[in-house]
Design an enzyme around this catalytic site. Structure first.
Site, PDB file in Angstrom:
ATOM      1  N   HIS A 131       0.878  -1.174   0.000  1.00 23.38           N
ATOM      2  CA  HIS A 131       0.000   0.000   0.000  1.00 23.38           C
ATOM      3  C   HIS A 131       0.918   1.229   0.000  1.00 23.38           C
ATOM      4  O   HIS A 131       2.017   1.181   0.550  1.00 23.38           O
ATOM      5  CB  HIS A 131      -0.823  -0.050   1.293  1.00 23.38           C
ATOM      6  CG  HIS A 131      -1.896   0.986   1.406  1.00 23.38           C
ATOM      7  ND1 HIS A 131      -1.646   2.292   1.742  1.00 23.38           N
ATOM      8  CD2 HIS A 131      -3.239   0.898   1.252  1.00 23.38           C
ATOM      9  CE1 HIS A 131      -2.783   2.965   1.796  1.00 23.38           C
ATOM     10  NE2 HIS A 131      -3.778   2.142   1.492  1.00 23.38           N
ATOM     11  N   ASP A 208       3.320  -4.199   7.997  1.00 29.99           N
ATOM     12  CA  ASP A 208       2.056  -3.488   7.853  1.00 29.99           C
ATOM     13  C   ASP A 208       0.942  -4.521   8.037  1.00 29.99           C
ATOM     14  O   ASP A 208       0.656  -5.313   7.137  1.00 29.99           O
ATOM     15  CB  ASP A 208       2.009  -2.856   6.456  1.00 29.99           C
ATOM     16  CG  ASP A 208       0.669  -2.199   6.164  1.00 29.99           C
ATOM     17  OD1 ASP A 208      -0.231  -2.268   7.022  1.00 29.99           O
ATOM     18  OD2 ASP A 208       0.521  -1.632   5.063  1.00 29.99           O
ATOM     19  N   GLN A 211      -4.257  -4.936   7.047  1.00 37.14           N
ATOM     20  CA  GLN A 211      -5.282  -5.848   6.512  1.00 37.14           C
ATOM     21  C   GLN A 211      -5.339  -7.168   7.272  1.00 37.14           C
ATOM     22  O   GLN A 211      -6.393  -7.805   7.310  1.00 37.14           O
ATOM     23  CB  GLN A 211      -5.013  -6.128   5.030  1.00 37.14           C
ATOM     24  CG  GLN A 211      -5.257  -4.949   4.107  1.00 37.14           C
ATOM     25  CD  GLN A 211      -6.725  -4.553   4.022  1.00 37.14           C
ATOM     26  OE1 GLN A 211      -7.624  -5.346   4.304  1.00 37.14           O
ATOM     27  NE2 GLN A 211      -6.976  -3.312   3.651  1.00 37.14           N
ATOM     28  N   LYS A 234     -10.207  -0.854  10.706  1.00 39.72           N
ATOM     29  CA  LYS A 234     -10.401  -2.094   9.918  1.00 39.72           C
ATOM     30  C   LYS A 234     -10.701  -3.277  10.842  1.00 39.72           C
ATOM     31  O   LYS A 234     -10.958  -4.383  10.386  1.00 39.72           O
ATOM     32  CB  LYS A 234      -9.160  -2.371   9.075  1.00 39.72           C
ATOM     33  CG  LYS A 234      -8.904  -1.272   8.034  1.00 39.72           C
ATOM     34  CD  LYS A 234      -7.833  -1.645   7.078  1.00 39.72           C
ATOM     35  CE  LYS A 234      -7.211  -0.443   6.417  1.00 39.72           C
ATOM     36  NZ  LYS A 234      -7.839  -0.063   5.150  1.00 39.72           N
ATOM     37  N   CYS A 373      -4.719   2.399  -3.647  1.00 43.72           N
ATOM     38  CA  CYS A 373      -3.441   2.899  -3.106  1.00 43.72           C
ATOM     39  C   CYS A 373      -2.295   1.930  -3.363  1.00 43.72           C
ATOM     40  O   CYS A 373      -1.402   1.776  -2.521  1.00 43.72           O
ATOM     41  CB  CYS A 373      -3.549   3.215  -1.612  1.00 43.72           C
ATOM     42  SG  CYS A 373      -4.736   4.476  -1.232  1.00 43.72           S
TER      43      CYS A 373
HETATM   44  N1  PMP Z   1      -1.740  -0.610   4.625  1.00 43.27           N
HETATM   45  C1  PMP Z   1      -2.689  -1.354   4.046  1.00 43.27           C
HETATM   46  C2  PMP Z   1      -2.341  -2.724   3.539  1.00 43.27           C
HETATM   47  C3  PMP Z   1      -3.987  -0.856   3.927  1.00 43.27           C
HETATM   48  O1  PMP Z   1      -4.925  -1.583   3.324  1.00 43.27           O
HETATM   49  C4  PMP Z   1      -4.261   0.437   4.432  1.00 43.27           C
HETATM   50  C5  PMP Z   1      -5.662   1.015   4.356  1.00 43.27           C
HETATM   51  N2  PMP Z   1      -6.250   0.988   3.110  1.00 43.27           N
HETATM   52  C6  PMP Z   1      -3.233   1.161   5.028  1.00 43.27           C
HETATM   53  C7  PMP Z   1      -1.987   0.605   5.111  1.00 43.27           C
HETATM   54  C8  PMP Z   1      -3.453   2.531   5.565  1.00 43.27           C
HETATM   55  O2  PMP Z   1      -4.321   2.516   6.637  1.00 43.27           O
HETATM   56  P1  PMP Z   1      -4.894   3.876   7.247  1.00 43.27           P
HETATM   57  O3  PMP Z   1      -5.480   4.632   6.083  1.00 43.27           O
HETATM   58  O4  PMP Z   1      -5.906   3.423   8.225  1.00 43.27           O
HETATM   59  O5  PMP Z   1      -3.742   4.592   7.866  1.00 43.27           O
END
Ligand code: PMP
Length: 417
Positions: A131, A208, A211, A234, A373
């Site tokens: 991401h 990270d 997910q 999440k 993203c």
């Molecule tokens: N890493 C991953 C794999 C994600 O899916 C996301 C959220 N889409 C994020 C990071 C970022 O999370 P947040 O927007 O809650 O900071």
């Protein structure tokens, strides 16, 4: 994904009854088919009650003075920290830092650990499925310092190619930053092997878990990771609260990323001494009620059991793969269900993802379209955008059937043969 020991299946009707938003019609009268938990999960009554209960009965600022409310709310916040510690099996609650989410947590590691430890010529290893939140902070750091970004190789079916791991992870590697579960492909990455490979060359590993946290039991000691981040929203908790886990020895040695209230022990005219952990990394007023909500969300998933949630979502993923594959022109990206979590990204030949999303939405089916993203990943997949269906604890086979019917209806509407 392995579903582990056989356990009684979850009581899906009881689970769905916990989520008010699932039990009311959309403004257009349709039933909500929520297949977008990868973007953000819905909130159960237990979490909503905990947040409201905080505001209605004991809200005050934390760590300021010794008022009745101040003490109660501070104790409640620290109890959540302990709950997160147990949830991740960290060795100390000092290793649990509250942030606003995964993105901020990753930026804290880059700004603090990264600036102090990464030097010109060093390499930062990432994967093609990151991401942007686990890519751009490292690009910013690399640019500032003169370091290089390296990519781990990936197989055609969207798995990391471990047989070629040592092409990327070398003696020049300072940091390996990897997602535990891809937000597009659903791939579950072998974190322990990557941690071992990073440590073997003296590098640190940042995971990270944005997910994976709602789907996989996570033990930071067993995984042997140095940093791990996740977002509450999440995991059925409110937005605005997230967690940075860091190994104590790193956090002790790192400078604070941000300055302000709460993170200091003493301030003088021209310098300060930082507070001990965890306050050192928590400048300013934290998201208090949101953190209380996170504690309730952890209780909620723990009561159901992450193993049971994982088994339920795995069965849905298998079923959805079977159903979707029968649709003409539909291409699913990523590995087979055995190797992934409850995320299915796909395209339909001849149909723009945006149009499909629009037509599904009109029927109450919430999915997400776009690059999610992950632009570098979509470049590798050779498509500008995908549709993503992602599961939460409350999804059912009927939701999958609704998606399939919605796609068939969209095909007709778009006059696809
Ligand atoms: N890493 C991953 C794999 C994600 O899916 C996301 C959220 N889409 C994020 C990071 C970022 O999370 P947040 O927007 O809650 O900071």
């Amino acid at each position: 994904m392995e579903s582990g020991a056989i356990q009684p299946t979850l009581d899906i009707d009881a689970v769905r009854a916990d989520f008010p938003i699932l039990n009311r019609p959309l403004p257009n009268g349709k039933r909500l088919v929520y297949l977008d938990s990868g973007a953000s999960a819905q909130k159960p009554r237990q979490v909503l009650d905990a947040v409201l209960g905080c505001y209605e009965t004991y809200y005050s600022n934390v760590h300021r003075g010794k008022s009745t409310l101040g003490l109660k709310v501070s104790e409640s916040l620290e109890a959540v920290r302990e709950k997160v510690r147990a949830f991740l099996n960290a060795s100390s609650s000092d290793e649990i830092l509250f942030t606003s989410g995964s993105t901020l947590a990753l930026n804290v590691v880059a700004l603090s650990w990264g600036r102090a430890n990464v030097k010109a010529g060093d390499e930062i290893v990432v994967t093609p499925m990151e991401h942007h939140a686990n890519l751009v902070p490292w690009q910013l750091l690399a640019k500032e310092i003169g370091a290089r970004i390296r990519m781990l190789p990936m197989t055609d079916d969207g798995r990391l190619d471990l047989s070629r791991m040592d092409e990327a992870i070398t003696s020049r590697t300072k940091l390996v930053a990897v997602t535990q579960l891809s937000n597009v492909l659903g791939t579950i990455n072998p974190i322990k092997e990557l941690a071992d490979a990073a440590h073997a060359v003296g590098a640190v590993i940042v995971v990270d878990a944005a997910q994976s946290i709602p789907h996989l039991p996570t033990d930071v000691q067993e995984l042997d990771v140095d940093f791990l981040v996740f977002s509450g929203h999440k995991l059925y908790a409110p937005t605005g609260i997230g967690v940075l886990y860091g190994r104590r020895e790193f956090l002790e040695a790192m400078p604070p990323a941000f300055g302000g209230g709460n993170m200091i022990e003493r301030v003088h005219d021209d310098h300060f001494t930082p507070a001990p952990l965890p306050a050192k990394f928590e400048a300013g007023t934290p998201p208090i009620a949101e953190a209380i909500g996170l504690g309730a969300a952890i209780d909620y998933v723990a009561d159901i059991g992450l193993g049971r949630i994982a088994a339920h979502e795995h069965a849905l993923t298998v079923y959805a793969h079977e159903q979707l594959k029968s649709l003409p022109g539909l291409v699913i990206y990523g590995p087979s269900p055995a190797r992934k979590g409850g995320i299915i990204s796909f395209t339909v030949q001849g149909a723009a993802a945006e149009d499909l999303n629009f037509l599904l939405d009109r029927n109450g089916i919430a999915v997400r379209h776009g690059h999610h993203c992950t632009m570098p990943l979509h470049e590798r997949l050779g498509v500008p955008a995908t549709i993503r269906a992602s599961f939460g604890v409350y999804n059912t086979k009927a939701d999958v059937d609704a998606l399939v019917e919605g796609l068939l209806a969209a095909r007709k509407r778009l006059r696809l043969t």
